[in-house]
Design an enzyme around this catalytic site. Structure first.
Site, mmCIF file in Angstrom:
data_model
loop_
_atom_site.group_PDB
_atom_site.id
_atom_site.type_symbol
_atom_site.label_atom_id
_atom_site.label_comp_id
_atom_site.label_asym_id
_atom_site.label_seq_id
_atom_site.Cartn_x
_atom_site.Cartn_y
_atom_site.Cartn_z
ATOM 1 N N GLU A 71 0.811 -1.272 0.093
ATOM 2 C CA GLU A 71 0.086 0.068 0.200
ATOM 3 C C GLU A 71 0.708 1.284 -0.044
ATOM 4 O OE1 GLU A 71 -2.951 -0.077 3.092
ATOM 5 O OE2 GLU A 71 -4.187 -1.540 2.123
ATOM 6 N N GLU B 5 -5.083 -8.456 0.886
ATOM 7 C CA GLU B 5 -5.724 -8.346 2.114
ATOM 8 C C GLU B 5 -7.243 -8.206 1.952
ATOM 9 O OE1 GLU B 5 -4.254 -4.795 4.396
ATOM 10 O OE2 GLU B 5 -2.286 -5.579 4.275
#
Ligand code: FCB
Length: 452
Positions: A163, A357
């Site tokens: 991320e 995720e």
């Protein structure tokens, strides 16, 4: 047709969120170790000093994973645990810890997936300018090389960055995450460019130093988009919106800016036009490095925006109805994103996909019967995984799913107030308690998602 026979049913964690510093571990400081000590930054002054004490309890945690039937486990290496100064001297204790973890996983029949960077920037590197200093490209590359050298005899799956949207956006633009800066927008674009170059250099160095052929991927995030109806117009609206450029104040919340250069070898033209005044020099050599070929695409997906095409042919985000379902931390519950997200991403980037995720925070409590009845999480998982299965049936090449998270942990600036785990952690005693969802997930893995 359904999930592949070798589908990687997994769970994910990250080092700072679970490990704890560890006694006499020789670990160096990273930006989070330092940031959590600043007053008023983290909910009730919580820190990751002990977290889930995974550094000492990993055997117990691997035993839980084994019993759950996990096929794969995604964890991150704390750069500052293996290289306390970020470069130079190696902390052999740190290497030994991850070696033991990898061995325990393999012994339990669980495939380790290593993430090189889940926000653990060594503090010494930060003091040298961190992501602003272009030398970080080589420093990160050297770190990646070390990881390949020490672990690739047994580990064959690696993710470079987790991320970048978050660690640049939250860390340097709005400053709620470590190191907590509100940097000039121009600097954030410079950092982002260095981040992408560091990714490319890491891909090269992993392969150069690997002991056997390895598979390398990337794990960005971003809100997905899904159509209000399945009319071709609304589908097109969702597709366009997913890859659209955000406004400057929020610019890092962007899929294409972070993924097009990696997968397509260029920044999106819409962004070059929109952000022009803030961009650093970008050379063809930079883009060549950034687009060093990877083997698979990882995407963290939690929710999505509902889109429709308006009458003038512009994508429009549809306002959510009053009382729209939400998780404990107020994220909208939008299962459609696990169908449309992978579908649009595969269309554009044409790579096998891992959901790196996905999960939810719930107000989990230990009930009078000593159990944790998280029916909301089971319902969430059933809905989201059903959507993912639809994508698989439609032919999207999805290789695995990593639930966030294996166990409750330190949720950054929210400290321990958010619980995302399949396993409940009592932080007073470090007792692990299986939530109902953990049993549910175990059964689902057992039947390879057939019942969805
Ligand atoms: C993601 C992060 C992860 C965790 C989940 C809830 O953005 O990668 O560490 O915080 O959200």
């Amino acid at each position: 047709m359904g999930f592949r026979k070798d589908f990687a049913w997994g769970a994910a964690t990250s080092s700072y969120q679970i490990e704890g510093v560890g006694k006499k571990s020789g670990k160096g400081m990273n930006v989070w170790d330092v940031y959590v000590k600043e007053q008023g930054k983290i909910y009730e002054g919580h820190t990751g000093d002990i977290a889930c004490d995974h550094y000492h309890r990993f055997h117990e945690d691997v035993a839980i994973m084994k019993e759950m039937g996990l096929k794969a486990y995604r964890f991150s290496i704390d750069w500052s645990r293996v290289l306390p100064e970020g470069k130079g001297k190696i902390n052999e204790n740190g290497i030994a810890f991850y070696n033991q973890l990898v061995d325990a996983l393999l012994e339990a029949g669980i495939e380790p997936f290593i993430t090189l960077y889940h926000w653990e920037l060594p503090y010494s590197i930060y003091l040298k300018g961190g992501w602003m200093n272009s030398e970080i490209v080589e420093w990160f590359g050297d770190y990646a090389g070390l990881i390949a050298e020490r672990f690739s005899d047994r580990v064959t799956h690696f993710f470079t960055l987790n991320e970048p949207q978050c660690f640049i956006g939250l860390g340097y633009l709005n400053g709620v995450h470590a190191p907590g800066l509100k940097a000039p927008v121009r600097d954030t674009f410079q950092m982002a460019h260095n981040v992408l170059k560091a990714h490319g250099r890491a891909v090269q160095m992993l392969r150069i130093r690997a002991k056997q052929p390895i598979q390398v991927g990337y794990a960005p995030t971003g809100a997905m988009c899904y159509p209000e109806t399945e009319s071709p117009k609304d589908i097109e609206a969702a597709r366009q919106q997913l890859f659209a450029m955000e406004d400057l104040t929020n610019w890092t919340w962007n899929v294409a800016w972070w993924s097009d250069p990696v997968l397509l070898g260029h920044y999106p033209q819409e962004g070059i036009d929109k952000y022009e005044a803030y961009l650093p020099p970008i050379t063809p050599n930079d883009l060549k490095l950034i687009s060093e070929p990877i083997d698979f695409y990882g995407q963290n997906i939690y929710n999505g925006k509902c889109c429709r095409m308006d009458e003038d042919g512009h994508p429009q985000i549809v306002k959510r109805y009053e009382g729209f379902p939400r998780t404990a931390n107020q994220w909208p519950i939008t299962p459609e994103c696990l169908y449309w997200g992978p579908k649009f991403l595969q269309e554009r980037y044409d790579k096998p996909i891992y959901i790196t995720e996905n999960g939810m925070s719930c107000h989990d409590v230990v009930s009078l019967d000593g159990k944790v009845h998280d029916t909301f999480r089971i319902d969430f998982l059933a809905r989201y995984l059903k959507a993912l299965k639809r994508a698989v049936i439609d032919g999207v090449d999805i290789r695995g799913y990593f639930h966030w998270s294996l166990m409750d942990n330190f949720e950054w600036n929210y400290g321990y107030s958010e619980r995302f785990g399949l396993v409940y952690v009592d932080y007073r005693t470090q007792e692990r308690i299986w939530k109902d969802s953990a049993y549910w997930y175990r059964d689902l893995i057992w039947e390879n998602g057939e019942s969805l």
